[in-house]
Design a protein around this motif. Sequence first.
Motif, PDB file in Angstrom:
ATOM      1  N   GLU A  84       0.376 -12.909  -0.236  1.00 59.03           N
ATOM      2  CA  GLU A  84       0.242 -12.265  -1.541  1.00 59.03           C
ATOM      3  C   GLU A  84       0.220 -10.747  -1.334  1.00 59.03           C
ATOM      4  O   GLU A  84      -0.834 -10.118  -1.486  1.00 59.03           O
ATOM      5  N   PRO A  85       1.353 -10.124  -0.963  1.00 59.30           N
ATOM      6  CA  PRO A  85       1.318  -8.703  -0.640  1.00 59.30           C
ATOM      7  C   PRO A  85       0.794  -7.881  -1.814  1.00 59.30           C
ATOM      8  O   PRO A  85       1.012  -8.237  -2.973  1.00 59.30           O
ATOM      9  N   GLY A  86       0.087  -6.800  -1.534  1.00 57.00           N
ATOM     10  CA  GLY A  86      -0.431  -5.942  -2.604  1.00 57.00           C
ATOM     11  C   GLY A  86      -1.884  -6.230  -2.917  1.00 57.00           C
ATOM     12  O   GLY A  86      -2.541  -5.459  -3.601  1.00 57.00           O
ATOM     13  N   LYS A  87      -2.416  -7.357  -2.412  1.00 56.97           N
ATOM     14  CA  LYS A  87      -3.797  -7.714  -2.759  1.00 56.97           C
ATOM     15  C   LYS A  87      -4.816  -7.136  -1.775  1.00 56.97           C
ATOM     16  O   LYS A  87      -6.020  -7.248  -1.977  1.00 56.97           O
ATOM     17  N   THR A  88      -4.333  -6.582  -0.669  1.00 54.95           N
ATOM     18  CA  THR A  88      -5.268  -6.072   0.336  1.00 54.95           C
ATOM     19  C   THR A  88      -4.905  -4.621   0.668  1.00 54.95           C
ATOM     20  O   THR A  88      -3.891  -4.120   0.225  1.00 54.95           O
ATOM     21  N   GLY A  89      -5.756  -3.961   1.447  1.00 56.80           N
ATOM     22  CA  GLY A  89      -5.460  -2.596   1.888  1.00 56.80           C
ATOM     23  C   GLY A  89      -6.368  -1.585   1.234  1.00 56.80           C
ATOM     24  O   GLY A  89      -7.334  -1.927   0.553  1.00 56.80           O
ATOM     25  N   ILE A  90      -6.061  -0.301   1.426  1.00 57.68           N
ATOM     26  CA  ILE A  90      -6.882   0.779   0.891  1.00 57.68           C
ATOM     27  C   ILE A  90      -6.437   1.042  -0.547  1.00 57.68           C
ATOM     28  O   ILE A  90      -5.246   1.263  -0.785  1.00 57.68           O
ATOM     29  N   PRO A  91      -7.362   1.017  -1.524  1.00 56.97           N
ATOM     30  CA  PRO A  91      -6.947   1.231  -2.916  1.00 56.97           C
ATOM     31  C   PRO A  91      -6.174   2.544  -3.057  1.00 56.97           C
ATOM     32  O   PRO A  91      -6.603   3.564  -2.543  1.00 56.97           O
ATOM     33  N   GLY A  92      -5.065   2.491  -3.729  1.00 55.16           N
ATOM     34  CA  GLY A  92      -4.343   3.724  -4.048  1.00 55.16           C
ATOM     35  C   GLY A  92      -3.344   4.161  -3.001  1.00 55.16           C
ATOM     36  O   GLY A  92      -2.497   5.005  -3.266  1.00 55.16           O
ATOM     37  N   GLU A  93      -3.379   3.587  -1.794  1.00 57.06           N
ATOM     38  CA  GLU A  93      -2.499   4.115  -0.744  1.00 57.06           C
ATOM     39  C   GLU A  93      -1.031   3.844  -1.067  1.00 57.06           C
ATOM     40  O   GLU A  93      -0.160   4.647  -0.773  1.00 57.06           O
ATOM     41  N   ARG A  94      -0.781   2.689  -1.717  1.00 54.80           N
ATOM     42  CA  ARG A  94       0.607   2.360  -2.033  1.00 54.80           C
ATOM     43  C   ARG A  94       1.177   3.364  -3.030  1.00 54.80           C
ATOM     44  O   ARG A  94       2.203   3.997  -2.780  1.00 54.80           O
ATOM     45  N   SER A  95       0.432   3.556  -4.141  1.00 55.45           N
ATOM     46  CA  SER A  95       0.968   4.432  -5.183  1.00 55.45           C
ATOM     47  C   SER A  95       1.029   5.879  -4.715  1.00 55.45           C
ATOM     48  O   SER A  95       1.835   6.668  -5.199  1.00 55.45           O
ATOM     49  N   ALA A  96       0.176   6.256  -3.740  1.00 59.41           N
ATOM     50  CA  ALA A  96       0.215   7.639  -3.270  1.00 59.41           C
ATOM     51  C   ALA A  96       1.210   7.814  -2.117  1.00 59.41           C
ATOM     52  O   ALA A  96       1.325   8.894  -1.553  1.00 59.41           O
ATOM     53  N   GLY A  97       1.938   6.742  -1.759  1.00 59.24           N
ATOM     54  CA  GLY A  97       2.942   6.851  -0.695  1.00 59.24           C
ATOM     55  C   GLY A  97       2.331   7.051   0.677  1.00 59.24           C
ATOM     56  O   GLY A  97       2.876   7.769   1.510  1.00 59.24           O
ATOM     57  N   LEU A  98       1.186   6.416   0.912  1.00 57.38           N
ATOM     58  CA  LEU A  98       0.480   6.643   2.183  1.00 57.38           C
ATOM     59  C   LEU A  98       0.480   5.407   3.074  1.00 57.38           C
ATOM     60  O   LEU A  98      -0.366   5.250   3.934  1.00 57.38           O
ATOM     61  N   MET A  99       1.440   4.514   2.843  1.00 55.35           N
ATOM     62  CA  MET A  99       1.381   3.228   3.548  1.00 55.35           C
ATOM     63  C   MET A  99       1.736   3.332   5.032  1.00 55.35           C
ATOM     64  O   MET A  99       1.327   2.492   5.819  1.00 55.35           O
ATOM     65  N   THR A 100       2.520   4.346   5.399  1.00 50.12           N
ATOM     66  CA  THR A 100       3.013   4.375   6.790  1.00 50.12           C
ATOM     67  C   THR A 100       2.008   5.022   7.729  1.00 50.12           C
ATOM     68  O   THR A 100       2.295   6.033   8.351  1.00 50.12           O
ATOM     69  N   HIS A 101       0.806   4.477   7.767  1.00 46.92           N
ATOM     70  CA  HIS A 101      -0.156   5.007   8.731  1.00 46.92           C
ATOM     71  C   HIS A 101      -0.450   3.960   9.788  1.00 46.92           C
ATOM     72  O   HIS A 101      -0.101   2.777   9.645  1.00 46.92           O
ATOM     73  N   LEU A 102      -1.152   4.397  10.851  1.00 50.07           N
ATOM     74  CA  LEU A 102      -1.327   3.564  12.049  1.00 50.07           C
ATOM     75  C   LEU A 102      -1.899   2.178  11.772  1.00 50.07           C
ATOM     76  O   LEU A 102      -1.521   1.213  12.428  1.00 50.07           O
ATOM     77  N   LEU A 103      -2.808   2.095  10.792  1.00 42.66           N
ATOM     78  CA  LEU A 103      -3.469   0.808  10.574  1.00 42.66           C
ATOM     79  C   LEU A 103      -2.649  -0.148   9.711  1.00 42.66           C
ATOM     80  O   LEU A 103      -3.103  -1.238   9.398  1.00 42.66           O
ATOM     81  N   ASN A 104      -1.435   0.276   9.310  1.00 43.69           N
ATOM     82  CA  ASN A 104      -0.585  -0.592   8.489  1.00 43.69           C
ATOM     83  C   ASN A 104       0.720  -0.946   9.178  1.00 43.69           C
ATOM     84  O   ASN A 104       1.595  -1.519   8.538  1.00 43.69           O
ATOM     85  N   ILE A 105       0.885  -0.515  10.418  1.00 42.02           N
ATOM     86  CA  ILE A 105       2.200  -0.725  11.034  1.00 42.02           C
ATOM     87  C   ILE A 105       2.078  -1.359  12.415  1.00 42.02           C
ATOM     88  O   ILE A 105       1.016  -1.333  13.036  1.00 42.02           O
ATOM     89  N   ASP A 106       3.204  -1.925  12.866  1.00 38.04           N
ATOM     90  CA  ASP A 106       3.274  -2.622  14.159  1.00 38.04           C
ATOM     91  C   ASP A 106       4.240  -1.859  15.067  1.00 38.04           C
ATOM     92  O   ASP A 106       5.006  -1.016  14.608  1.00 38.04           O
TER      93      ASP A 106
END
Length: 434
Positions: A84-106
Motif C-alpha cells: 500500500e505505497p503512500g501509507k508509510t514514511g515521513i509526513p510531507g516528504e512526498r509532497s515536498a519532493g524529499l523522497m530521495t534520501h538515504l533512508l528511502n533508497i537501496d
Amino acid sequence: MPPGTALYGRAVSTTPGPAPAPDLFTWEFASDPYPAYAWLREHAPVHRTTLPSGVEAWLVTRYADARQALADQRLSKNPAHHVEPGKTGIPGERSAGLMTHLLNIDPPDHTRLRRLVSKAFTPRRVAEFTPRVQELTDRLIDSFVERGGADLIHEFAFPLPIYAICDLLGVPEEDQDDFRDWAGMMIRHGGGPRGGVARSVKKMRGYLAELIHRKREEPGDDLISGLIKASDHGEHLTENEAAAMAFILLFAGFETTVNLIGNGVYQLLRHPGERARLQASLAAGETGLLETGVEELLRFDGPVEMATWRYATQALTIGGQEIPAGDPVLVVLAAADRDPERFDGPDVLDLARRDNQHLGYGHGIHYCLGAPLARLEGQTALATLLTRLPDLRLAADPAELRWRGGLIMRGLRTLPVEFSPSVPVLVTDGPSGM
Ligand code: HEM
C-alpha cells in the motif's frame, strides 16, 4: 489515563499466544514497552500486528533476527515496494519532493549518495565541532542554572541538537529559530495530525532549496557547501539530492539526539548508583565510563525504538516466519537490545558494560551516519550536566511523566528537574534566541 487506554484512540489486538498477549501501543506500553517486548521475544518473535495507523506490519524482536533483517538486501527501504505505497514514511516528504534520501533508497543509489555525503560529513568535521558543542551546551545550562529547576527536554535536550545541526549545516544564526519552530512542530505532532508536520516539512524544504542556491554562489566552510562540492568519479549531488540530504540529516539527527539526552538523563536519575559512579569518574578526569555509559544508555533505553520502514521485495523467512512480498517489516531495536540471548542481565543498566554491540544505531548499510556527532553531543551533554549540576534530581513522580507516542522514536514529553542554583559560566557569542 485509565489502564489499557489506547494511545491513538483504539487498543490494538495481537496474535493469540500461549500466555495472554500484551496490548501494544497503549499509554502503559509507551511508558514501559519492555515487558511487552519480552513477551514478544519469547512467544511471537516475528509478529504481525495492526499498527495504530491501520497499516499491517511485522515486528522483529530478537537480536539475531533483528541483525539479520537490518542487513538483508531483500528488505528494501523504498516505499514503492509496500503493498500500500503512500501509507508509510515521513509526513510531507512526498509532497515536498524529499523522497530521495538515504533512508528511502537501496543500492546502487544508496551507495552513491552515502559515498558522496561521507566525503563532506567526515569524522574530522565532527571532531572540529567539539568546542562548539561544548559552548552550546554551557550556554543552554546558563539559561536556567540560576533558577534551580528546569524542564530538561524543552530547555536543553530539544534546542541543543537543533542548534548544533543548524550550525554544522551552515544555517545562519538569524534563521535558526525558524528551524527550532519547524522541528518543534515535527516532534510535537510526529505521531499525530499530519497536516502541521507536512506544512513544516514543506517550509523547511523551501528554505533549504534557497540556502543551497545561496551556498552554491557563496560557498563557506559548512556541511551544505561540502555537500555541494563533494564529488565521486566526477559525480555530484543534484540540488534536489542535496536538499533531501540536508533534510534527512536534520530529521534523523534531531529527535534522536533529543531523546538520547532525555532518556539518558532520566535513566541516570533513576539509577543513583550508576550516576554516582559516573560522577566520580568524571570528577577524576576520566572519560572511559562516560564513553561506555552513553553506549549502555543507548542499549538500555535508546531513542530509536524501531528502525525505519523496510519492505519485503520477495517472500522471505525471518526467524522461521514467512513474510509475504510487499509486507512492511519493523525491526524493534529496543526489544533486540534487551535480548537475554545476546546480553548478560539485559534489564540491568551497567555503564561499564564492555560486550555491548547494541543495535541503537542500526546495522548494515543504513548504519547511522551521524553516530560520531550523536556520541559527541550525548557525551558532552551528560558530562556537563552532571558536572555543573551535581545534585540534579527529578522534580516529578516518574509515574506521572508522559512519553511520546510515535512508533519509531522513544522519548519523554517533559523532564522536570531540580538542582542547587549556581552562577552561569561565561560563554560569549552564541546563536540568537538562546
Ligand atoms: C543518539 C542519536 C542517534 C541515534 C540513536 C540514531 C539512530 C539511527 C538508526 C537506528 C539508524 C538506522 C535506521 C534504519 O536502518 O532504519 C540511523 C540512520 C541514520 N542516521 Fe542516525 N541516529 C542518531 C543521530 C544521528 C545524527 C546526529 C545524525 C546526523 C546529523 C544522524 C543521521 C542519520 C542518517 C543520515 C541515517 C541514514 C543512513 C543511511 O540510510 O545510510 N543520526 N540513525
